[in-house]
Design an enzyme around this catalytic site. Structure first.
Site, PDB file in Angstrom:
ATOM      1  NE  ARG A   1      -6.004   0.977  -1.925  1.00  0.00           N
ATOM      2  CZ  ARG A   1      -5.372   1.530  -0.877  1.00  0.00           C
ATOM      3  NH1 ARG A   1      -4.098   1.291  -0.669  1.00  0.00           N
ATOM      4  NH2 ARG A   1      -6.026   2.321  -0.056  1.00  0.00           N
TER       5      ARG A   1
ATOM      6  NE  ARG B   1      -0.088   1.266   3.543  1.00  0.00           N
ATOM      7  CZ  ARG B   1       0.892   2.109   3.795  1.00  0.00           C
ATOM      8  NH1 ARG B   1       2.141   1.692   3.941  1.00  0.00           N
ATOM      9  NH2 ARG B   1       0.678   3.400   3.912  1.00  0.00           N
ATOM     10  N   GLY B   2       0.239   2.397  -0.059  1.00  0.00           N
ATOM     11  CA  GLY B   2       1.016   3.629  -0.199  1.00  0.00           C
ATOM     12  C   GLY B   2       1.130   3.933  -1.689  1.00  0.00           C
TER      13      GLY B   2
ATOM     14  CE  LYS C   1      -5.328   5.888   4.187  1.00  0.00           C
ATOM     15  NZ  LYS C   1      -6.242   5.055   3.386  1.00  0.00           N
TER      16      LYS C   1
ATOM     17  CG  ASP D   1      -2.750   8.249  -1.494  1.00  0.00           C
ATOM     18  OD1 ASP D   1      -2.599   8.705  -0.354  1.00  0.00           O
ATOM     19  OD2 ASP D   1      -2.531   7.067  -1.805  1.00  0.00           O
TER      20      ASP D   1
END
Ligand code: MRU
Length: 356
Positions: A88, A51-52, A251, A240
């Site tokens: 995602r 993730r990230g 986030k 992101d």
């Protein structure tokens, strides 16, 4: 970065096999996993084993490259591209990385596409490491400046995990912190727990502990109180997706922290590689915000005697909403820290930084 005195990155190729650290097991277990099929890459991203924003871009690039090796036909390439893109939706790095491959290989004869895709995936990986190091060096100057003025420990609030686990190595928001530690600048990190998946409490605190950096985990709602009581000198988060005009999607909860920082005149910095900048999106409401399963709110994972169990923390049928990201308008952001330098969140300056 080091884990048990051994150097690791989050994704690497070993004897033609792609390996990752399964982040869903951290900090309780350190598990290395091999990804070998398109499905395994898709699942690793979707289930957040990786993730990230930067890391899911690099992972998707390797996933596409392996699939192109297996079957270099155009229809298979485009199908695989769409599958990975859908894993995602919010972090633009994922699509960016896949586009970097597609735009080159579709012009080539099929038999050359596999090798070229792998070369590009490796380059994206290596560039990410270098970008993060540069972000670290630029961000260090920001921390140094605050330390010079304050002459005491610099207190930094961070949200989610924007450390080396969110990238290939070094991280974005945590890279300046790792550099500050190496330069012996006294720092203390306030780590937002980051509900519902607790990336701050589970991953950021693990990274900071491994590097022996002073830190404290707080519940997400504590940041405002700490800022009001002058316990925070600066906020430093990742991104992101950053619009070309300087708004930052990160986030869920980042926006709230930025507004409170603004109200309390605390500088709010965002660290990002320029691969996170979306040059096309016009309105912040056009950014796709990932909606995740409500179970992430209503269930907790517990580790009891080496076994993981999932338990409901409130009634099963309670309605929930779980948006994973929010957008912080540029008004609340002091500076963007990128691998190309630091700038105000203003369109003309961002374009200049990008060289256009
Ligand atoms: O849902 P996650 O864990 O992938 O979210 C990660 C973040 O929000 C990070 O802050 C962001 O990707 C920047 S990381 C360099």
């Amino acid at each position: 970065m080091k884990v048990n005195k051994k150097d690791y990155s989050t994704i690497w190729v070993e004897k033609n096999k792609v390996k990752i650290i399964d982040q869903t097991k951290l900090p309780f277990k350190f598990v290395i996993k091999e990804l070998s099929s398109l499905k395994s890459f898709f699942n690793a991203i979707k289930k957040m084993e990786v993730r990230g924003a930067p890391l899911i871009g690099v992972t998707a690039a390797f996933g596409l490259a392996l699939e192109v090796y297996r079957n270099p036909n155009k229809s298979n390439i485009l199908k695989s591209y769409r599958t990975l893109c859908n894993s995602r939706p919010t972090a633009i790095n994922l699509k960016w990385a896949l586009d970097e491959i597609i735009k080159v290989i579709l012009k080539m004869p099929p038999e050359q596409r596999g090798l070229e895709s792998m070369k590009i995936a490796n380059k994206i990986r290596n560039d990410d490491i270098n970008s993060c190091k540069q972000i670290g060096k630029y961000g260090l100057e920001v921390i140094k400046k605050i330390y010079k003025k304050k002459k005491k420990c610099v207190n930094i609030l961070t949200h989610c995990n924007a450390g080396w686990l969110a990238t290939v190595d070094w991280g974005t928001a945590l890279a300046p912190i790792f550099y500050a530690k190496k330069k012996k600048i006294p720092i203390h990190i306030w780590v937002d727990e980051t509900r519902p998946r607790n990336q701050g409490a589970l991953l950021t605190s693990w990274e900071l502990k491994n590097e022996n950096i002073s830190h404290t985990v707080i519940v997400d709602n504590a940041g405002g109180h700490l800022m009001q009581n002058k316990q925070i000198d600066m906020c430093l988060v990742g991104s992101d997706r950053t619009t070309i005009s300087g708004n930052v999607c990160n986030k869920i909860g980042t926006y709230l922290k930025a507004v409170v920082a603004y109200e309390n005149k605390i500088p709010f910095f965002v660290a990002l590689p320029t691969s996170t900048i979306d040059k096309k999106i016009k309105k912040i409401s056009d950014i796709p915000i990932e909606l995740r399963d409500g179970d992430e709110l209503s269930k907790v994972n517990l580790k009891i005697k080496n076994k993981f169990i999932s338990m409901n923390v409130y009634a099963k049928d309670t309605p929930t909403l779980n948006p994973a990201f929010d957008v912080t308008p540029k008004k609340f952001i002091t500076k963007l820290i990128t691998e190309k330098g630091i700038c105000d969140p203003k369109q003309e300056l961002i374009k200049k930084l990008l060289g256009n």
